[in-house]
Design an enzyme around this catalytic site. Structure first.
Site, PDB file in Angstrom:
ATOM      1  N   GLU A 124      43.215  49.155  43.300  1.00 61.13           N
ATOM      2  CA  GLU A 124      43.538  50.585  43.458  1.00 61.13           C
ATOM      3  C   GLU A 124      43.302  50.984  44.928  1.00 61.13           C
ATOM      4  O   GLU A 124      42.343  50.520  45.550  1.00 61.13           O
ATOM      5  CB  GLU A 124      42.584  51.380  42.557  1.00 61.13           C
ATOM      6  N   ASN A 166      47.646  59.082  42.669  1.00 60.01           N
ATOM      7  CA  ASN A 166      46.992  57.785  42.813  1.00 60.01           C
ATOM      8  C   ASN A 166      47.903  56.796  42.072  1.00 60.01           C
ATOM      9  O   ASN A 166      47.956  56.791  40.849  1.00 60.01           O
ATOM     10  CB  ASN A 166      45.598  57.856  42.172  1.00 60.01           C
ATOM     11  N   LYS A 180      48.454  57.179  38.141  1.00 60.15           N
ATOM     12  CA  LYS A 180      47.216  57.230  37.350  1.00 60.15           C
ATOM     13  C   LYS A 180      47.121  58.518  36.546  1.00 60.15           C
ATOM     14  O   LYS A 180      47.237  59.616  37.106  1.00 60.15           O
ATOM     15  CB  LYS A 180      46.028  57.103  38.308  1.00 60.15           C
ATOM     16  N   GLU A 238      38.615  62.747  42.979  1.00 56.64           N
ATOM     17  CA  GLU A 238      40.002  62.407  42.570  1.00 56.64           C
ATOM     18  C   GLU A 238      40.717  63.593  41.942  1.00 56.64           C
ATOM     19  O   GLU A 238      41.915  63.772  42.130  1.00 56.64           O
ATOM     20  CB  GLU A 238      39.990  61.221  41.610  1.00 56.64           C
ATOM     21  N   CYS A 289      42.291  51.838  37.339  1.00 54.42           N
ATOM     22  CA  CYS A 289      40.841  52.077  37.288  1.00 54.42           C
ATOM     23  C   CYS A 289      40.383  52.815  36.039  1.00 54.42           C
ATOM     24  O   CYS A 289      40.349  52.256  34.960  1.00 54.42           O
ATOM     25  CB  CYS A 289      40.389  52.771  38.560  1.00 54.42           C
ATOM     26  N   ASN A 347      38.364  50.744  41.748  1.00 53.80           N
ATOM     27  CA  ASN A 347      37.250  50.985  42.679  1.00 53.80           C
ATOM     28  C   ASN A 347      36.168  51.646  41.836  1.00 53.80           C
ATOM     29  O   ASN A 347      36.298  52.832  41.495  1.00 53.80           O
ATOM     30  CB  ASN A 347      37.616  51.999  43.762  1.00 53.80           C
TER      31      ASN A 347
END
Ligand code: CDT
Length: 315
Positions: free
Chosen positions: A46, A105, A122, A141, A167, A192
């Site tokens: 990621e 993302n 994501k 995020e 993730c 991550n």
């Protein structure tokens, strides 16, 4: 029987001021190492091109600088060119800025000819949308990205039905099931994971266990292969989980990274292995009971507990 050699290209820390070109040079070296071991598909982490910037409070141009316009731009181009020269495809996690200025993302699926096959954005964004006072590292995020708007697409690629997760998505059974219901045979995933990601020592100490637990369950319950690549090690003072892994539809880990730096793991996978599970214990069409699931009201947020069903009340 379709057999395929796949690779997870784990990456050690990417420093805050490391230029994209330096990260890309590392990724090209990892791709070459994977190719030398016969891999036809390489999965990168990621947000692979940069440091994990959601740990910092950023605004305006200082935030915008972490995002990519259309790929490949000049800095990422060597990765695409190497892929085409070697005949190796790849999955790349990156911070996407759309033409109309939205931020996601994202992960890009690139074919062995260096051309883009598809994209995933994501869905399950962790962390907060406002900075949290007193934290050594933020996890913003929800502030910096929109939730993915592409659903959970499955692409015909590399002889497989291929899906992607990013993730935190791996902790959500709904994400895996959306792919499983579309017959995904292979899921590529980058992560991550800071070792202090919940702020509760009793949970954070189980980070490595929960990482593999989530992915092994997703693989087994949906009869698919998983190729998962971490960005890991101590990045700008934040310790992040490694343990990149390749996981079979049995739920067994068949390859796992040993260290916390740049490292390639490979496995030859038999896509037919998933079919054996899909035709027996996880024949989803035969054994699922969607009518029973409809009793659960779909909603976001915890809210009040759902009322007990009449059967549970003894009615
Ligand atoms: N990058 C990412 O999604 N990390 C989350 C942990 C962060 S929670 C604040 C993960 O699920 O690993």
């Amino acid at each position: 029987m379709t057999r395929l050699i796949v690779a997870a290209a784990q990456m050690g820390p990417v420093a805050r001021h490391e230029p994209r070109s330096a990260a890309v040079a590392r990724m090209v070296a990892l791709m070459r190492a994977a190719h030398a071991r016969g891999a036809r598909l390489v999965v990168f982490p990621e947000l692979a091109l940069t440091s994990f910037f959601p740990r910092w409070i950023l605004e305006g141009d200082a935030l915008e600088a972490w995002f990519e316009g259309p790929l490949p731009g000049p800095e990422a181009r060597p990765l695409f060119e190497t892929a085409a020269a070697l005949g190796v495809g790849f999955v790349l996690g990156y911070a996407e800025r759309t033409a109309d200025g939205r931020h996601f993302n994202s992960a890009l699926l690139v074919g062995a000819d260096g051309q883009v096959i598809g994209r995933y954005r994501k869905v399950h964004l962790p962390g907060h949308d406002a900075p949290q006072p007193g934290r050594a590292f933020q996890h913003l995020e929800k502030r910096y990205f929109l939730p993915g708007d592409l659903g959970f697409p499955v692409f015909p690629a590399f002889g497989a039905r291929l899906g992607m997760l990013i993730c935190n998505d791996r902790r959500w059974p709904e994400a895996w099931r959306c792919l499983g219901l579309q017959g995904a045979e292979l899921v590529c995933l980058g992560y991550n994971t800071p070792l202090d990601h919940t702020g509760h020592a009793e949970i954070d100490s189980l980070s490595a266990f929960h990482n593999h637990l989530s992915m092994q369950a997703g693989a087994y319950q949906n009869a698919l292969w998983v190729v998962a690549a971490a960005k890991c090690g101590r990045e700008e003072g934040s310790d992040m989980l490694g343990q990149s892994a390749i996981i079979a539809p049995s739920g067994q880990i068949v390859a796992m990274a040993a260290g916390l730096d740049d490292e390639v793991i490979c496995a030859e996978i038999d896509l037919g292995m998933g079919r054996r599970y899909r035709e027996t214990i996880f024949d989803l069409a035969r054994h699922r009971e969607p009518g029973a699931y409809r009793l659960i009201v779909e909603r976001k947020g915890a809210g009040d507990p759902l009322p007990l069903s009449p059967a549970a009340r003894g009615a």
